[in-house]
Design a protein around this motif. Sequence first.
Motif: not given
Length: 341
Positions: A220-228
């Motif tokens: 799993d991964v948070h959307i903000n971390d994906v964008a980063h």
Amino acid sequence: MSAENVNVLLLGATGYIGGAVLARLLVNDKLLFDVTVLLRDAAKAEKLKPFGVKPVWGSLDDTDKIRDLASHADIAFECADADHIESTKAVLAGLKTRYEVTGKAPALIHTSGTGVLADDAAGMRDTDIIYNDRDIEQLASIPRTQPHREVDLAVLAADQEGYVKTYLVLPSTIYGLAIGPLVDAGIMNPQSQQIPALITASIDRGRAGMVGEGKNIWPDVHINDVAHLYEVLWNNVLSCKDIGHGKEGYYFAENGEHKLYDVAKRIGVVLKDFGLANTEEPSTFSKEELDKYFYGSDSLGSNSRCRAERSRAIGWKPEKTTEDMLASIKPEIQYMLSRAG
């Protein structure tokens, strides 16, 4: 390239991932971006203009238009559909033209997903097989028949030809309600897919559900971390850093993992607390329910395990963890109920 404007083409700008990428591009303070986006919604196109973005009306099936737009791009982002092979071919054709005109290989950051690693566990078992984005041989062994794989292979082949440098971003289970100006303006979809789909089905059936026994494992991964991660990639690429591309250009996005049962159980806890279920305990979706809610697919019951070592090696530093994912379920449900009501 930092002394010049960077021409950017972004597909999927109104989506969950693409919108998050666009939001990062718009607040970038290191490079000057001229951003062109392709979208089907004329109203959203108008809403985007005040953000300094050039909207072009069209769909992924408008391959001639996509090819032309890509021929002017220094860097292209594909965030719309990981399985739309014709639009990817059009992007690659346009980037090839760009290379022929400028003599410089443009970049393509293509969104795939860890669904390419999925097995047929149907929620009945976990697995010890863990993919590593630094293990080139292991990644090369992924069968063509896997989800997203045909498109991924086309992207890799283009890099092999030398006219473009390609980077595959493979998010796992993305979570978290997106926020920001693009969401406020009604441009960007603020929700992911997997967890909201489970929530929708669970609310409708009056009890949290899962595929099989929910024993399968996903990252799993948070959307903000994906964008980063996208931001880290484009900063490396446009700074001419020597990072992996092509067959060495897989970048997983994960910061923890969970069993499907744990997600379903947390949904059950919240639904019971809200008076929408009589028990916290999830039950198995029947075949009829899989047909009704998931088009007959049991893919939510697959295993997909990976480690994002290459992503971290280039400077990606995800912050949110699996505990944050579980904690995000309550506000996700609250948001969905507010929209329904």
